[in-house]
Enzyme design. Structure first.
Site, PDB file in Angstrom:
ATOM      1  N   THR A  89      -7.102 -22.304  -3.405  1.00 49.49           N
ATOM      2  CA  THR A  89      -7.243 -22.656  -1.981  1.00 49.49           C
ATOM      3  C   THR A  89      -6.387 -23.846  -1.535  1.00 49.49           C
ATOM      4  O   THR A  89      -5.895 -23.826  -0.402  1.00 49.49           O
ATOM      5  CB  THR A  89      -8.724 -22.845  -1.580  1.00 49.49           C
ATOM      6  OG1 THR A  89      -9.395 -23.581  -2.606  1.00 49.49           O
ATOM      7  CG2 THR A  89      -9.413 -21.519  -1.364  1.00 49.49           C
ATOM      8  N   GLN A 109       8.017  -1.414   1.716  1.00 51.34           N
ATOM      9  CA  GLN A 109       7.396  -2.026   0.521  1.00 51.34           C
ATOM     10  C   GLN A 109       6.799  -3.384   0.892  1.00 51.34           C
ATOM     11  O   GLN A 109       5.692  -3.723   0.475  1.00 51.34           O
ATOM     12  CB  GLN A 109       8.454  -2.219  -0.571  1.00 51.34           C
ATOM     13  CG  GLN A 109       9.003  -0.919  -1.104  1.00 51.34           C
ATOM     14  CD  GLN A 109       9.931  -1.113  -2.298  1.00 51.34           C
ATOM     15  OE1 GLN A 109      10.461  -2.191  -2.533  1.00 51.34           O
ATOM     16  NE2 GLN A 109      10.142  -0.062  -3.062  1.00 51.34           N
ATOM     17  N   TRP A 110       7.544  -4.128   1.686  1.00 44.74           N
ATOM     18  CA  TRP A 110       7.144  -5.492   2.045  1.00 44.74           C
ATOM     19  C   TRP A 110       5.832  -5.511   2.832  1.00 44.74           C
ATOM     20  O   TRP A 110       4.971  -6.358   2.616  1.00 44.74           O
ATOM     21  CB  TRP A 110       8.274  -6.092   2.881  1.00 44.74           C
ATOM     22  CG  TRP A 110       8.287  -7.562   3.069  1.00 44.74           C
ATOM     23  CD1 TRP A 110       7.247  -8.366   3.419  1.00 44.74           C
ATOM     24  CD2 TRP A 110       9.428  -8.415   2.936  1.00 44.74           C
ATOM     25  NE1 TRP A 110       7.671  -9.665   3.537  1.00 44.74           N
ATOM     26  CE2 TRP A 110       8.998  -9.718   3.245  1.00 44.74           C
ATOM     27  CE3 TRP A 110      10.775  -8.195   2.627  1.00 44.74           C
ATOM     28  CZ2 TRP A 110       9.872 -10.807   3.240  1.00 44.74           C
ATOM     29  CZ3 TRP A 110      11.626  -9.287   2.624  1.00 44.74           C
ATOM     30  CH2 TRP A 110      11.176 -10.560   2.921  1.00 44.74           C
ATOM     31  N   GLU A 120       7.320  -7.391  14.361  1.00 50.70           N
ATOM     32  CA  GLU A 120       8.566  -6.661  14.114  1.00 50.70           C
ATOM     33  C   GLU A 120       9.308  -6.390  15.416  1.00 50.70           C
ATOM     34  O   GLU A 120       8.693  -6.221  16.480  1.00 50.70           O
ATOM     35  CB  GLU A 120       8.243  -5.330  13.400  1.00 50.70           C
ATOM     36  CG  GLU A 120       9.499  -4.600  12.931  1.00 50.70           C
ATOM     37  CD  GLU A 120       9.210  -3.377  12.056  1.00 50.70           C
ATOM     38  OE1 GLU A 120       8.018  -3.071  11.829  1.00 50.70           O
ATOM     39  OE2 GLU A 120      10.179  -2.738  11.604  1.00 50.70           O
ATOM     40  N   SER A 122      10.957  -4.469  18.235  1.00 55.92           N
ATOM     41  CA  SER A 122      10.435  -3.222  18.785  1.00 55.92           C
ATOM     42  C   SER A 122      11.548  -2.240  19.133  1.00 55.92           C
ATOM     43  O   SER A 122      12.328  -2.474  20.050  1.00 55.92           O
ATOM     44  CB  SER A 122       9.619  -3.510  20.050  1.00 55.92           C
ATOM     45  OG  SER A 122       9.276  -2.279  20.652  1.00 55.92           O
ATOM     46  N   ARG A 124      10.821   0.543  20.285  1.00 54.08           N
ATOM     47  CA  ARG A 124      10.345   1.251  21.484  1.00 54.08           C
ATOM     48  C   ARG A 124      10.961   0.583  22.704  1.00 54.08           C
ATOM     49  O   ARG A 124      11.208   1.206  23.721  1.00 54.08           O
ATOM     50  CB  ARG A 124       8.817   1.132  21.610  1.00 54.08           C
ATOM     51  CG  ARG A 124       8.040   1.827  20.564  1.00 54.08           C
ATOM     52  CD  ARG A 124       6.562   1.744  20.873  1.00 54.08           C
ATOM     53  NE  ARG A 124       6.215   2.532  22.049  1.00 54.08           N
ATOM     54  CZ  ARG A 124       5.044   2.439  22.693  1.00 54.08           C
ATOM     55  NH1 ARG A 124       4.129   1.582  22.298  1.00 54.08           N
ATOM     56  NH2 ARG A 124       4.800   3.198  23.736  1.00 54.08           N
ATOM     57  N   LEU A 221       1.245 -20.595   1.471  1.00 54.86           N
ATOM     58  CA  LEU A 221       1.948 -20.788   0.201  1.00 54.86           C
ATOM     59  C   LEU A 221       1.323 -19.975  -0.937  1.00 54.86           C
ATOM     60  O   LEU A 221       2.044 -19.415  -1.773  1.00 54.86           O
ATOM     61  CB  LEU A 221       1.934 -22.297  -0.116  1.00 54.86           C
ATOM     62  CG  LEU A 221       2.552 -22.779  -1.409  1.00 54.86           C
ATOM     63  CD1 LEU A 221       3.978 -22.280  -1.574  1.00 54.86           C
ATOM     64  CD2 LEU A 221       2.523 -24.308  -1.431  1.00 54.86           C
ATOM     65  N   ARG A 231       7.512  -9.437  -6.209  1.00 53.67           N
ATOM     66  CA  ARG A 231       8.777  -8.916  -5.685  1.00 53.67           C
ATOM     67  C   ARG A 231      10.026  -9.594  -6.225  1.00 53.67           C
ATOM     68  O   ARG A 231      11.124  -9.071  -6.039  1.00 53.67           O
ATOM     69  CB  ARG A 231       8.759  -8.962  -4.147  1.00 53.67           C
ATOM     70  CG  ARG A 231       7.606  -8.184  -3.513  1.00 53.67           C
ATOM     71  CD  ARG A 231       7.552  -6.738  -3.968  1.00 53.67           C
ATOM     72  NE  ARG A 231       6.483  -6.004  -3.295  1.00 53.67           N
ATOM     73  CZ  ARG A 231       6.319  -4.692  -3.410  1.00 53.67           C
ATOM     74  NH1 ARG A 231       7.107  -3.974  -4.180  1.00 53.67           N
ATOM     75  NH2 ARG A 231       5.320  -4.102  -2.775  1.00 53.67           N
TER      76      ARG A 231
HETATM   77  C1  LIG Z   1       6.576  -2.849  -8.923  1.00 55.00           C
HETATM   78  C2  LIG Z   1       5.649  -2.300  -7.861  1.00 55.00           C
HETATM   79  C3  LIG Z   1       5.438  -0.944  -7.755  1.00 55.00           C
HETATM   80  C4  LIG Z   1       4.573  -0.432  -6.754  1.00 55.00           C
HETATM   81  N1  LIG Z   1       4.403   0.930  -6.648  1.00 55.00           N
HETATM   82  C5  LIG Z   1       3.589   1.423  -5.671  1.00 55.00           C
HETATM   83  C6  LIG Z   1       3.394   2.831  -5.501  1.00 55.00           C
HETATM   84  O1  LIG Z   1       3.924   3.627  -6.254  1.00 55.00           O
HETATM   85  N2  LIG Z   1       2.600   3.279  -4.483  1.00 55.00           N
HETATM   86  C7  LIG Z   1       1.979   2.408  -3.647  1.00 55.00           C
HETATM   87  O2  LIG Z   1       1.263   2.854  -2.746  1.00 55.00           O
HETATM   88  N3  LIG Z   1       2.144   1.062  -3.776  1.00 55.00           N
HETATM   89  C8  LIG Z   1       2.925   0.553  -4.749  1.00 55.00           C
HETATM   90  N4  LIG Z   1       3.094  -0.793  -4.863  1.00 55.00           N
HETATM   91  C9  LIG Z   1       2.405  -1.694  -3.907  1.00 55.00           C
HETATM   92  C10 LIG Z   1       1.207  -2.372  -4.580  1.00 55.00           C
HETATM   93  O3  LIG Z   1       0.236  -1.427  -5.018  1.00 55.00           O
HETATM   94  C11 LIG Z   1       0.547  -3.343  -3.565  1.00 55.00           C
HETATM   95  O4  LIG Z   1       0.101  -2.612  -2.453  1.00 55.00           O
HETATM   96  C12 LIG Z   1       1.519  -4.401  -3.074  1.00 55.00           C
HETATM   97  O5  LIG Z   1       2.214  -4.983  -4.157  1.00 55.00           O
HETATM   98  C13 LIG Z   1       0.736  -5.484  -2.331  1.00 55.00           C
HETATM   99  O6  LIG Z   1      -0.023  -6.189  -3.264  1.00 55.00           O
HETATM  100  P1  LIG Z   1      -1.367  -6.891  -2.876  1.00 55.00           P
HETATM  101  O7  LIG Z   1      -2.354  -5.917  -2.325  1.00 55.00           O
HETATM  102  O8  LIG Z   1      -1.806  -7.693  -4.077  1.00 55.00           O
HETATM  103  O9  LIG Z   1      -0.847  -7.926  -1.740  1.00 55.00           O
HETATM  104  P2  LIG Z   1      -1.538  -8.439  -0.422  1.00 55.00           P
HETATM  105  O10 LIG Z   1      -1.804  -7.320   0.518  1.00 55.00           O
HETATM  106  O11 LIG Z   1      -0.688  -9.573   0.067  1.00 55.00           O
HETATM  107  O12 LIG Z   1      -2.897  -8.992  -0.888  1.00 55.00           O
HETATM  108  C14 LIG Z   1      -2.994 -10.179  -1.677  1.00 55.00           C
HETATM  109  C15 LIG Z   1      -4.329 -10.168  -2.353  1.00 55.00           C
HETATM  110  O13 LIG Z   1      -5.336 -10.237  -1.346  1.00 55.00           O
HETATM  111  C16 LIG Z   1      -6.445  -9.418  -1.715  1.00 55.00           C
HETATM  112  N5  LIG Z   1      -6.613  -8.387  -0.681  1.00 55.00           N
HETATM  113  C17 LIG Z   1      -5.826  -8.171   0.411  1.00 55.00           C
HETATM  114  N6  LIG Z   1      -6.325  -7.185   1.168  1.00 55.00           N
HETATM  115  C18 LIG Z   1      -7.442  -6.757   0.540  1.00 55.00           C
HETATM  116  C19 LIG Z   1      -8.392  -5.744   0.803  1.00 55.00           C
HETATM  117  N7  LIG Z   1      -8.324  -4.988   1.886  1.00 55.00           N
HETATM  118  N8  LIG Z   1      -9.385  -5.575  -0.071  1.00 55.00           N
HETATM  119  C20 LIG Z   1      -9.502  -6.332  -1.173  1.00 55.00           C
HETATM  120  N9  LIG Z   1      -8.632  -7.314  -1.487  1.00 55.00           N
HETATM  121  C21 LIG Z   1      -7.626  -7.517  -0.649  1.00 55.00           C
HETATM  122  C22 LIG Z   1      -6.129  -8.830  -3.074  1.00 55.00           C
HETATM  123  O14 LIG Z   1      -6.639  -9.690  -4.051  1.00 55.00           O
HETATM  124  C23 LIG Z   1      -4.617  -8.881  -3.125  1.00 55.00           C
HETATM  125  O15 LIG Z   1      -4.099  -8.936  -4.437  1.00 55.00           O
HETATM  126  C24 LIG Z   1       3.921  -1.326  -5.843  1.00 55.00           C
HETATM  127  C25 LIG Z   1       4.156  -2.695  -5.980  1.00 55.00           C
HETATM  128  C26 LIG Z   1       4.998  -3.199  -6.959  1.00 55.00           C
HETATM  129  C27 LIG Z   1       5.238  -4.697  -7.044  1.00 55.00           C
END
Ligand SMILES: Cc1cc2nc3c(=O)[nH]c(=O)nc-3n(C[C@H](O)[C@H](O)[C@H](O)COP(=O)(O)OP(=O)(O)OC[C@H]3O[C@@H](n4cnc5c(N)ncnc54)[C@H](O)[C@@H]3O)c2cc1C
Length: 310
Positions: A89, A109-110, A120, A122, A124, A221, A231
């Site tokens: 935290t 992906q991002w 983003e 637009s 539109r 951060l 990433r």
């Molecule tokens: C190398 C690589 C390959 C991947 N391949 C695939 C793929 O094939 N298909 C695909 O669909 N995705 C893929 N992803 C995406 C991956 O599954 C995640 O969706 C993405 O990296 C975002 O991660 P995150 O959810 O930890 O991040 P964030 O959304 O930033 O979340 C950060 C953290 O917050 C918490 N959090 C956020 N929202 C919630 C929620 N609603 N519920 C519970 N906890 C939450 C979790 O602890 C999470 O780790 C890939 C990612 C990487 C890096």
């Protein structure tokens, strides 16, 4: 060229201005504030704003009335402790805002990182520029054979030229059709007076994923480091990694002590499973352990040996 003359002048005007503040600022980040750091062929990352510094994390961790910082060595020690023990935290007390220009397939992906605020460009409302990503020849790789989600050897020679030609031709054709569907000249008048043109929100749908979009992306951060740990990792696709690498450098400028701890305990560190740990303990005790006797799958074994540099 990613920026027009007008955009460069706007950035220069922002950079020429300074504002007095009582808040913490970081000279190394101020140096590049607003500057477009080039990424890929037309993209960039710009730091637009930030809140806090290394001291702000220390201050929050100590819940101080003043700056909260003590001797540099004590602050560094505290930051390392927080990072090591996932006391996260205090890192959420700092924020950063970026302006990013990126291909749509990278944006897809991002955007999976939900813990950020995004706005983003637009398509539109506005017309997208004719800017699309074409990989540099050294990044034209074939499908990996060992990993379905990766790249293999670089494609070279006539095959590489054919790939580049196809990518350019497809994007050029898509953009030409987009322009025809819009039916607008630069001043917004109809090019072909016989029909009104298609709405911008519909005309954009034939553009391919390598066209560039832009957004403002703000996060704290803690979540920035989570994003970078995924990433900027070698397993991430090269194109998003290129952005993460540029952002890693902004992290280094912004919070040097935290950056150091992040590299030590997150980026360059590794998580080892309970079974993996037992394998290491057995090896340290002088036992010859192979995959069959390790209790690890072949893949896990390969990953552990890679971590151990074997
Ligand atoms: C190398 C690589 C390959 C991947 N391949 C695939 C793929 O094939 N298909 C695909 O669909 N995705 C893929 N992803 C995406 C991956 O599954 C995640 O969706 C993405 O990296 C975002 O991660 P995150 O959810 O930890 O991040 P964030 O959304 O930033 O979340 C950060 C953290 O917050 C918490 N959090 C956020 N929202 C919630 C929620 N609603 N519920 C519970 N906890 C939450 C979790 O602890 C999470 O780790 C890939 C990612 C990487 C890096």
């Amino acid at each position: 060229m990613p920026l027009t003359l007008e955009q460069r002048e706007e950035i220069a005007a922002e950079r020429a201005e300074t504002r007095p503040t009582r808040r913490a600022t970081v000279p190394a980040l101020e140096e590049i504030l607003y500057d477009a750091l080039p990424v890929l062929d037309h993209g960039f990352v710009r730091v637009i704003d930030y809140m806090g510094d290394d001291g702000a994390v220390v201050q929050a961790a100590r819940v101080s009335y003043g700056r909260g910082t003590r001797r540099v060595s004590e602050d560094r020690g505290l930051i390392k402790y927080l990072m090591r023990h996932r006391h996260t935290t205090p890192f959420e007390m700092c924020e950063i805002k970026y302006h990013v220009k990126l291909p749509i397939f990278v944006a897809r992906q991002w955007i999976r990182h939900r813990t950020a605020n995004v706005n983003e460009y637009s398509a539109r409302y506005s017309i997208l520029d004719k800017e699309f990503y074409v990989p540099a020849p050294q990044h034209l790789a074939a499908q990996a054979t060992s990993n379905r989600q990766g790249r293999g050897d670089v494609v070279v020679g006539p095959a590489a030229q054919r790939v580049l030609d196809l990518l350019r031709e497809d994007a050029e054709r898509a953009y030409a059709n987009y322009a025809e569907l819009l039916n607008e000249d630069e001043g917004g008048a109809r090019k072909d007076p016989s029909w009104p043109g298609l709405a911008r929100e519909l005309a954009r749908m034939n553009l391919s994923l390598n066209f560039y979009t832009q957004w403002y992306w703000k996060t704290d951060l803690h979540n920035l480091m989570h994003f970078l740990s995924l990433r900027a990792d070698v397993h991430a696709q090269y194109e998003i990694r290129a952005y993460a690498d540029a952002m890693l450098d902004t992290l280094r400028r912004w919070v040097p002590m935290i950056y150091e701890a992040f590299l030590e305990y997150r980026m360059n560190a590794s998580t080892i499973s309970a079974t993996g740990l037992k394998v290491i303990q057995r090896m340290l005790a002088g036992e010859q352990v192979d995959q069959a006797a390790s209790g690890l799958s072949a893949r896990e074994w390969r990953e552990l040996m890679a971590v151990l540099g074997r």
